[in-house]
Design a protein around this motif. Structure first.
Motif, PDB file in Angstrom:
ATOM      1  N   GLY A 132      34.678  37.645  34.741  1.00  0.00           N
ATOM      2  CA  GLY A 132      33.660  37.806  35.783  1.00  0.00           C
ATOM      3  C   GLY A 132      34.015  37.111  37.096  1.00  0.00           C
ATOM      4  O   GLY A 132      33.120  36.730  37.854  1.00  0.00           O
ATOM      5  N   ALA A 133      35.311  36.955  37.340  1.00  0.00           N
ATOM      6  CA  ALA A 133      35.722  36.224  38.548  1.00  0.00           C
ATOM      7  C   ALA A 133      35.686  37.093  39.796  1.00  0.00           C
ATOM      8  O   ALA A 133      35.663  36.592  40.912  1.00  0.00           O
ATOM      9  CB  ALA A 133      37.128  35.658  38.356  1.00  0.00           C
ATOM     10  N   ILE A 134      35.685  38.401  39.588  1.00  0.00           N
ATOM     11  CA  ILE A 134      35.575  39.313  40.726  1.00  0.00           C
ATOM     12  C   ILE A 134      34.167  39.890  40.717  1.00  0.00           C
ATOM     13  O   ILE A 134      33.726  40.421  39.704  1.00  0.00           O
ATOM     14  CB  ILE A 134      36.592  40.469  40.593  1.00  0.00           C
ATOM     15  N   CYS A 170      45.032  36.870  35.152  1.00  0.00           N
ATOM     16  CA  CYS A 170      45.634  37.890  34.299  1.00  0.00           C
ATOM     17  C   CYS A 170      46.168  39.063  35.115  1.00  0.00           C
ATOM     18  O   CYS A 170      46.911  39.897  34.627  1.00  0.00           O
ATOM     19  CB  CYS A 170      44.618  38.387  33.276  1.00  0.00           C
ATOM     20  N   LEU A 171      45.729  39.149  36.366  1.00  0.00           N
ATOM     21  CA  LEU A 171      46.170  40.186  37.313  1.00  0.00           C
ATOM     22  C   LEU A 171      45.758  41.599  36.912  1.00  0.00           C
ATOM     23  O   LEU A 171      46.277  42.573  37.442  1.00  0.00           O
ATOM     24  CB  LEU A 171      47.691  40.123  37.538  1.00  0.00           C
ATOM     25  N   LEU A 172      44.830  41.685  35.981  1.00  0.00           N
ATOM     26  CA  LEU A 172      44.368  43.017  35.577  1.00  0.00           C
ATOM     27  C   LEU A 172      43.667  43.730  36.730  1.00  0.00           C
ATOM     28  O   LEU A 172      43.822  44.932  36.916  1.00  0.00           O
ATOM     29  CB  LEU A 172      43.405  42.892  34.386  1.00  0.00           C
ATOM     30  N   CYS A 173      42.916  42.962  37.507  1.00  0.00           N
ATOM     31  CA  CYS A 173      42.199  43.586  38.621  1.00  0.00           C
ATOM     32  C   CYS A 173      43.189  44.151  39.642  1.00  0.00           C
ATOM     33  O   CYS A 173      42.982  45.230  40.191  1.00  0.00           O
ATOM     34  CB  CYS A 173      41.254  42.585  39.278  1.00  0.00           C
TER      35      CYS A 173
HETATM   36  S1  SF4 Z   1      43.230  37.947  37.785  1.00  0.00           S
HETATM   37 FE1  SF4 Z   1      42.140  38.459  35.843  1.00  0.00          FE
HETATM   38  S2  SF4 Z   1      40.625  36.818  35.648  1.00  0.00           S
HETATM   39 FE2  SF4 Z   1      41.327  36.742  37.762  1.00  0.00          FE
HETATM   40  S3  SF4 Z   1      39.858  37.970  38.890  1.00  0.00           S
HETATM   41 FE3  SF4 Z   1      41.551  39.338  38.321  1.00  0.00          FE
HETATM   42  S4  SF4 Z   1      40.919  40.272  36.400  1.00  0.00           S
HETATM   43 FE4  SF4 Z   1      39.596  38.497  36.734  1.00  0.00          FE
END
Ligand code: SF4
Ligand code: SF4
Ligand code: SF4
Ligand code: SF4
Ligand code: SF4
Lengths: 322, 260
Positions: A43-45, A62-65
């Motif tokens: 929930g950081a974004i 995690c760089l998923l976003c």
């Molecule tokens: S890098 Fe991962 S944890 Fe950080 S904002 Fe993006 S998705 Fe969320």
């Protein structure tokens, strides 16, 4: 291997840059793009009154976003990916690791290999290296970012239909890693030198990113890389990949009023103004990252986008997150 | 109390000379009419009615009404909005955030996406103009043809010699609006924010030889605009009042409504 001071400095800089002017929601509020919100495990974004917000202290890097954002509105603050590719290209059997687990071995590191959940970037890496390379995932299971593993698998599986180079290595016994044969002493001074260079160029890279104005058109870095790599292919290969990878964009001539609103909305420059006022825009499909902003905007419903392979692959990752 | 800028236009005094519109074009470096865009932040609506000898001619200056309920602001899809209400009540525009979607132009009851020839005769007008995507603004000044070959200078040559684009470019001394706009954005009257912030009056107000335009803070009872509004309370009119936009431009005329 413990990170030395320069490396620590690099780690401290890890994080995201949020380029609001690229974000689909910032450009056109009625759209419901929520790819980054949905995939973020912590929930950081989030969307605040002020707009898109990245909460640094909640982010687990995690760089998923970054991987799912279609327009490059979220950028990992690290060295440009080509640096990573250059390092890997110097090896016969390249291994890519992460800096989240410094004890793993690799010839180059990303913050988190979750970045490669973006199939486009993984495809670009495969094309750039032109030979098998290993992703060192041996410690991912113990990492808080393990959430990215299933997405990475989907990404690799899909890309392998076009170019099968990326090998996901989860067992240490499967790892085929060879250090460059340098003496220990030489090795450490080399490392110091390299990480100093890296820290400097990181500082450069970060400074080089001024906020763009909303009217500017910009391709996400991974698309620029992919387009460059496609140029290096033989004509046949290029035509084949281009035809499959990119979407097709059509305008239903009767419905398009020629307002050119979509030309303005498109963040990547995939919609070009028509030669004559009143005509439908011209589409430059290689620049289209299938964010669907234009189709959501067009009130006469005149834009038809048939997704290409890249878009379908990305879609797969996003739908896996729900 | 915060400011609330407004303008009253006294049609008893206005002689329709067009000095306001010209002053605006000079002040704000607006282009000539092209591609269905007037680029006239200050313009006129003109009307001729009846049959000779019983005719009636109306000429009414129009500009952005800096509406309190501004549809252009409501529809602007950008966050933060590129078209926005400033604390002083004026409707301002930010070029850096504008993506050129033209929704404001579509929503504003005083604007048209594309003006036809009738606008040359003052039958319609548009307070918001759009700079086409991919077309250089001030494009007439890139023209290299000489009107009389070997005798007169070309537009491009004048630009080169004068060192400005347009050659007589007026650089704003304050405010954050760009004196010359770029391609792919809209533009409109900003109540001369760059002058008003300096304690000056808008260019159209300064230029009017009949002193028909009165500008000031409506929240200040002692301001000229408040006085004119108070003195003409009964007959004060606003353009397309029934659109619910709550315009902050008022017309003064004791006979007949020019706005309908
Ligand atoms: S890098 Fe991962 S944890 Fe950080 S904002 Fe993006 S998705 Fe969320
Ligand atoms: S995925 Fe990208 S475009 Fe979509 S809301 Fe997130 S930052 Fe904006
Ligand atoms: S053409 Fe449409 S879908 Fe493609 S990138 Fe531009 S706005 Fe997004
Ligand atoms: S007149 Fe049109 S442009 Fe001006 S504030 Fe009203 S709606 Fe907006
Ligand atoms: S054209 Fe610009 S100011 Fe007008 S609605 Fe679109 S983004 Fe907002």
């Amino acid at each position: 291997m413990l990170p030395n001071p320069a490396l620590k400095m690099l780690l401290a800089h890890q994080g995201l840059k949020v380029e609001r002017s690229r974000c689909v929601q910032h450009r056109y509020k009625p759209t419901d793009c929520d790819r980054c919100f949905k995939i973020c495990p912590s929930g950081a974004i989030r969307w605040t009154d002020d707009g898109l917000h990245w909460e640094e202290s909640d982010c687990q890097r995690c760089l998923l976003c970054v991987a799912v954002c279609p327009t490059g509105a979220l950028v990992a603050r690290e060295l440009p990916f080509v640096h990573t590719l250059k390092k890997l290209a110097a090896e016969d059997r390249p291994v890519l690791a992460c800096s989240g687990r410094p004890s793993t071995v690799g010839h180059a590191r990303l913050h988190c290999l979750g970045l490669l959940c973006n199939p486009e970037l993984l495809l670009a890496s495969s094309l750039a290296l032109g030979r098998p390379f290993q992703l060192n995932l041996t410690e991912c299971r113990e990492c808080p970012n393990a959430v990215m593993l299933p997405y990475l698998k989907i990404s690799a599986e899909q890309v392998s239909e076009s170019v099968a180079h990326a090998q996901l290595i989860e067992q240490t016994t499967d790892l085929d890693y060879h250090e460059k044969s340098v003496s220990r002493r030489e090795f450490f001074s080399l490392l110091r030198r390299q990480s100093k260079v890296a820290a400097h160029s990181l500082a450069d890279a970060l400074q080089e990113m001024p906020d763009r104005s909303f009217g500017d058109k910009a391709l996400p870095a991974r698309r620029m890389l992919l387009l460059q790599l496609l140029k290096r292919l033989s004509d046949d290969q290029r035509v084949d990949l281009t035809g499959r990878l990119f979407p097709t964009i059509d305008f239903s001539g009767d419905e398009c009023t020629g307002c050119t609103g979509c030309v303005g909305l498109c963040p990547t420059g995939a919609m070009l103004p028509p030669a004559m006022q009143g005509q439908p825009p011209k589409a430059h499909v290689q620049n289209c990252t299938e964010c669907d902003l234009c189709t959501a905007f067009c009130s006469s419903d005149a834009i038809r986008i048939k997704p290409g392979k890249l878009g379908l692959m990305a879609m797969e990752i996003i739908s896996a997150s729900t | 109390m915060s400011k609330k800028y407004g303008m009253a236009i006294d049609l008893h005094k206005c002689v329709g000379c067009g000095a306001c519109a010209l002053a605006c074009k000079n002040e704000n470096n607006t282009e000539a009419r092209s591609d269905g865009q007037s680029h006239n932040w200050a313009d006129f609506v003109m009307k001729t009615e009846g049959v000779f000898p019983k005719t009636r001619y109306t000429q009414m200056p129009v500009l952005c009404n800096h509406c309190s309920e501004a549809p252009c602001v409501m529809v602007c899809p950008v966050t933060p909005k590129a078209m926005f209400k400033a604390a002083d009540g004026s409707t301002l525009h930010n070029q850096g955030r504008c993506i050129g979607c033209r929704q404001c132009q579509d929503a504003c009851p005083y604007s048209e996406l594309v003006l036809d020839d009738a606008s040359n005769r003052g039958e319609n007008s548009s307070v918001i103009s759009f700079n086409l995507h991919g077309k250089k603004t001030q494009s007439a000044w890139y023209d290299k043809t000489e009107l009389i070959p070997g005798c007169t200078a070309s537009a491009a040559e004048v630009v080169q010699k004068a060192g400005g684009l347009p050659p007589d470019v007026n650089q704003f001394k304050s405010g954050d609006y760009q004196p010359v706009r770029k391609a792919g954005v809209v533009e409109k009257c900003i109540f001369c924010q760059h002058k008003v912030a300096n304690g000056e009056q808008p260019a159209c107000v300064e230029a009017c030889p009949a002193e028909a335009r009165i500008f000031g803070d409506q929240n200040d009872a002692a301001s000229n605009v408040s006085k004119v509004k108070a003195a003409n309370k009964k007959t004060l009119m606003r353009y397309k009042e029934d659109e619910g936009t709550e315009p902050n431009v008022f017309y003064v005329r004791s006979y007949g409504d020019p706005t309908v």
